[in-house]
Design an enzyme around this catalytic site. Structure first.
Site, PDB file in Angstrom:
ATOM      1  N   ALA A  52      -9.957   8.326  -3.206  1.00 41.19           N
ATOM      2  CA  ALA A  52      -9.742   7.122  -2.404  1.00 41.19           C
ATOM      3  C   ALA A  52     -10.680   6.005  -2.807  1.00 41.19           C
ATOM      4  O   ALA A  52     -10.423   4.828  -2.525  1.00 41.19           O
ATOM      5  CB  ALA A  52      -9.923   7.444  -0.920  1.00 41.19           C
ATOM      6  N   ARG A  90      21.419  -6.919  40.025  1.00 44.64           N
ATOM      7  CA  ARG A  90      22.485  -5.952  39.779  1.00 44.64           C
ATOM      8  C   ARG A  90      22.703  -5.071  41.003  1.00 44.64           C
ATOM      9  O   ARG A  90      21.747  -4.531  41.571  1.00 44.64           O
ATOM     10  CB  ARG A  90      22.119  -5.080  38.568  1.00 44.64           C
ATOM     11  CG  ARG A  90      23.104  -3.976  38.251  1.00 44.64           C
ATOM     12  CD  ARG A  90      24.391  -4.521  37.686  1.00 44.64           C
ATOM     13  NE  ARG A  90      25.235  -3.427  37.212  1.00 44.64           N
ATOM     14  CZ  ARG A  90      26.508  -3.570  36.899  1.00 44.64           C
ATOM     15  NH1 ARG A  90      27.086  -4.765  37.003  1.00 44.64           N
ATOM     16  NH2 ARG A  90      27.211  -2.541  36.472  1.00 44.64           N
ATOM     17  N   THR A  98       0.098   5.466  12.082  1.00 47.73           N
ATOM     18  CA  THR A  98       0.878   6.099  13.140  1.00 47.73           C
ATOM     19  C   THR A  98      -0.005   6.480  14.331  1.00 47.73           C
ATOM     20  O   THR A  98      -1.230   6.555  14.219  1.00 47.73           O
ATOM     21  CB  THR A  98       1.570   7.374  12.629  1.00 47.73           C
ATOM     22  OG1 THR A  98       0.547   8.327  12.261  1.00 47.73           O
ATOM     23  CG2 THR A  98       2.450   7.083  11.416  1.00 47.73           C
ATOM     24  N   MET A 103       0.826  -1.201   0.000  1.00 50.04           N
ATOM     25  CA  MET A 103       0.000   0.000   0.000  1.00 50.04           C
ATOM     26  C   MET A 103       0.865   1.257   0.000  1.00 50.04           C
ATOM     27  O   MET A 103       0.661   2.159  -0.791  1.00 50.04           O
ATOM     28  CB  MET A 103      -0.932  -0.003   1.211  1.00 50.04           C
ATOM     29  CG  MET A 103      -1.829   1.224   1.306  1.00 50.04           C
ATOM     30  SD  MET A 103      -3.117   1.084   2.569  1.00 50.04           S
ATOM     31  CE  MET A 103      -2.127   0.994   4.063  1.00 50.04           C
ATOM     32  N   GLY A 123      21.376   0.461  32.499  1.00 51.90           N
ATOM     33  CA  GLY A 123      22.637   1.190  32.402  1.00 51.90           C
ATOM     34  C   GLY A 123      23.373   0.877  31.108  1.00 51.90           C
ATOM     35  O   GLY A 123      22.768   0.683  30.059  1.00 51.90           O
ATOM     36  N   GLN A 132      -8.573  -5.363  12.796  1.00 55.78           N
ATOM     37  CA  GLN A 132      -7.844  -6.551  13.242  1.00 55.78           C
ATOM     38  C   GLN A 132      -6.340  -6.327  13.165  1.00 55.78           C
ATOM     39  O   GLN A 132      -5.597  -6.761  14.056  1.00 55.78           O
ATOM     40  CB  GLN A 132      -8.234  -7.773  12.394  1.00 55.78           C
ATOM     41  CG  GLN A 132      -7.457  -9.028  12.776  1.00 55.78           C
ATOM     42  CD  GLN A 132      -8.080 -10.297  12.260  1.00 55.78           C
ATOM     43  OE1 GLN A 132      -9.190 -10.634  12.614  1.00 55.78           O
ATOM     44  NE2 GLN A 132      -7.358 -11.009  11.407  1.00 55.78           N
ATOM     45  N   GLU A 133      -5.887  -5.658  12.113  1.00 57.28           N
ATOM     46  CA  GLU A 133      -4.456  -5.372  11.997  1.00 57.28           C
ATOM     47  C   GLU A 133      -3.973  -4.559  13.195  1.00 57.28           C
ATOM     48  O   GLU A 133      -2.933  -4.862  13.796  1.00 57.28           O
ATOM     49  CB  GLU A 133      -4.188  -4.598  10.703  1.00 57.28           C
ATOM     50  CG  GLU A 133      -2.747  -4.140  10.548  1.00 57.28           C
ATOM     51  CD  GLU A 133      -2.486  -3.388   9.258  1.00 57.28           C
ATOM     52  OE1 GLU A 133      -1.390  -2.835   9.115  1.00 57.28           O
ATOM     53  OE2 GLU A 133      -3.389  -3.363   8.386  1.00 57.28           O
ATOM     54  N   GLU A 155      -0.370   9.325  15.503  1.00 57.17           N
ATOM     55  CA  GLU A 155      -1.094  10.552  15.174  1.00 57.17           C
ATOM     56  C   GLU A 155      -2.362  10.251  14.364  1.00 57.17           C
ATOM     57  O   GLU A 155      -3.413  10.871  14.583  1.00 57.17           O
ATOM     58  CB  GLU A 155      -0.178  11.500  14.387  1.00 57.17           C
ATOM     59  CG  GLU A 155       0.996  12.046  15.181  1.00 57.17           C
ATOM     60  CD  GLU A 155       2.094  11.028  15.468  1.00 57.17           C
ATOM     61  OE1 GLU A 155       2.842  11.217  16.436  1.00 57.17           O
ATOM     62  OE2 GLU A 155       2.200  10.027  14.713  1.00 57.17           O
TER      63      GLU A 155
END
Length: 383
Positions: A179, A269, A369, A126, A343, A242-243, A371
């Site tokens: 689209a 540690r 994303t 895509m 660290g 679903q993705e 956003e």
């Protein structure tokens, strides 16, 4: 809190997945990282183990079980094993629904047996160099020539791009349609004019082949149209929930695993003559991450249960967007904080936290994303 999402059958499947990882993936993973690609034998091994095509009908070689909780188990275990290179989730959860829901019977007979056996590796194309989440910006075109389409254009950042034998390509079939002038065309390995670019050099997920794809006058048979002509927008929107849920599942699993590793590390540690875990700042860091993970786990498990409910319609796209952005941003924050608590060792590639830091960074980007997720949620609330 005890999880109630899974049954004994799901946990038995989890044991199968762990055994597969131990025998077929982890012994080879370092070499795959160096090669920048996993072996085809790994895909065939996954097919033999029954890990591919979980939701595909048995008559076509699949598991015949659409229960998404099995896919969630796979995502959780592959994430904990730090083995994203073998992109079974992409194959099963993202590309699988396009084939099971949109393919004609002839297409199902042609493609699904190989999809389930691992002989056919899949990808979806895509994203373009100039168009990511904005479908209206897609420039790849498919011209109707009667009994075939002529496909021209390029795609980038395509996962499984080198290995893929079957690529679902989003192409413009009606120039003025915006689209809603896009269709899904299936391009198969060996079609003249279909070329792969370089295996892209990423900061993480080194074993996962990600490539540029080029299409120059590729003749795509009319029989390779997937779904409705000019129907790609609706098809893509239908499967995105679903993705995004699958990505969220990996996100919270990754955060929880890092928290577990880091909790163990700070107990062992020492600094200034005592374990790191005795320092108030460290305890507060662990407490905050544990709480955030617990809250996120409750929401994601609720989303999984809703999506897996056979009596429902699946997860609402807005809730999927919420799960995706929240879980992946949490994963990013936890990876950063856990690396800091390790660290200097956290910056060493041989430490799991270092690999998780780079492997997981893409989670807030692909699949939409953070956003874009917020935009979807905001529009649903504010119009």
């Amino acid at each position: 809190m005890k999880r109630t999402l899974y049954t004994e059958d799901h946990e038995a499947f989890r044991a199968v997945v762990r055994t597969f990882l131990e025998k077929e993936v982890l012994p080879h993973y370092e070499q795959w990282e160096k090669d920048g690609i996993v072996s085809r034998e790994a895909w065939r091994a996954a097919g033999r183990q029954g890990l591919l095509g979980l939701a595909v009908e048995e008559e076509h070689g699949g598991g015949g079980n659409p229960d998404f909780r099995y896919a969630s188990v796979l995502a959780e275990e592959f994430t904990k094993a730090a083995a994203p290179g073998l992109a079974i989730g992409l194959h099963n959860d993202i590309i699988g629904p396009y084939l099971t829901k949109l393919a004609t019977e002839e297409q199902r007979r042609r493609w699904l047996p190989g999809f389930c056996s691992g002989e056919i590796v899949t990808a979806i194309a895509m994203t373009e160099p100039g168009a990511g989440s904005d479908l209206q910006g897609i420039r790849t075109t498919a011209e109707d020539r009667g009994d075939h389409w002529v496909l021209n254009g390029s795609k980038t950042f395509i996962s499984n791009g080198i290995l893929a034998d079957l690529v679902i390509v989003v192409a413009r079939t009606t120039p003025e349609g915006g689209a809603h002038g896009l269709s899904l065309l299936v391009v198969e390995r060996g079609m003249e004019g279909f070329e792969r670019g370089r295996n892209l050099d990423k900061i993480g997920q080194k074993a996962q082949d990600t490539a540029e794809l080029f299409f120059e006058d590729v003749r795509v048979p009319k029989e390779n149209l997937l779904g409705e002509l000019n129907g790609a927008f609706v098809h893509l929107m239908t499967n995105l929930a679903q993705e995004r849920l699958a990505i969220a599942v990996a996100g919270i699993a990754g955060a929880e695993h890092l928290l577990e590793l880091t909790t163990r590390y700070v107990k062992e540690r020492e600094a200034f003559g005592r374990p790191l875990a005795r320092l108030q700042h460290v305890r507060f860091e662990i407490a905050e991450m544990a709480t955030e993970c617990a809250v996120t786990r409750a929401f994601v498990d609720r989303c999984i249960a809703e999506h897996a409910d056979p009596s429902g319609l699946g997860l609402d796209p807005v809730n999927a967007s919420m799960a995706k952005w929240w879980a992946t941003e949490l994963q990013k924050r936890v990876a950063d904080r856990c690396l800091q608590l390790h660290g200097g060792y956290g910056y060493m590639s041989e430490f799991p936290v270092a690999r998780a830091f780079t492997d997981g960074r893409i989670q807030t980007i692909y699949g939409g994303t953070t956003e874009i997720m917020k935009e979807i949620i905001g529009r649903s609330l504010l119009g």
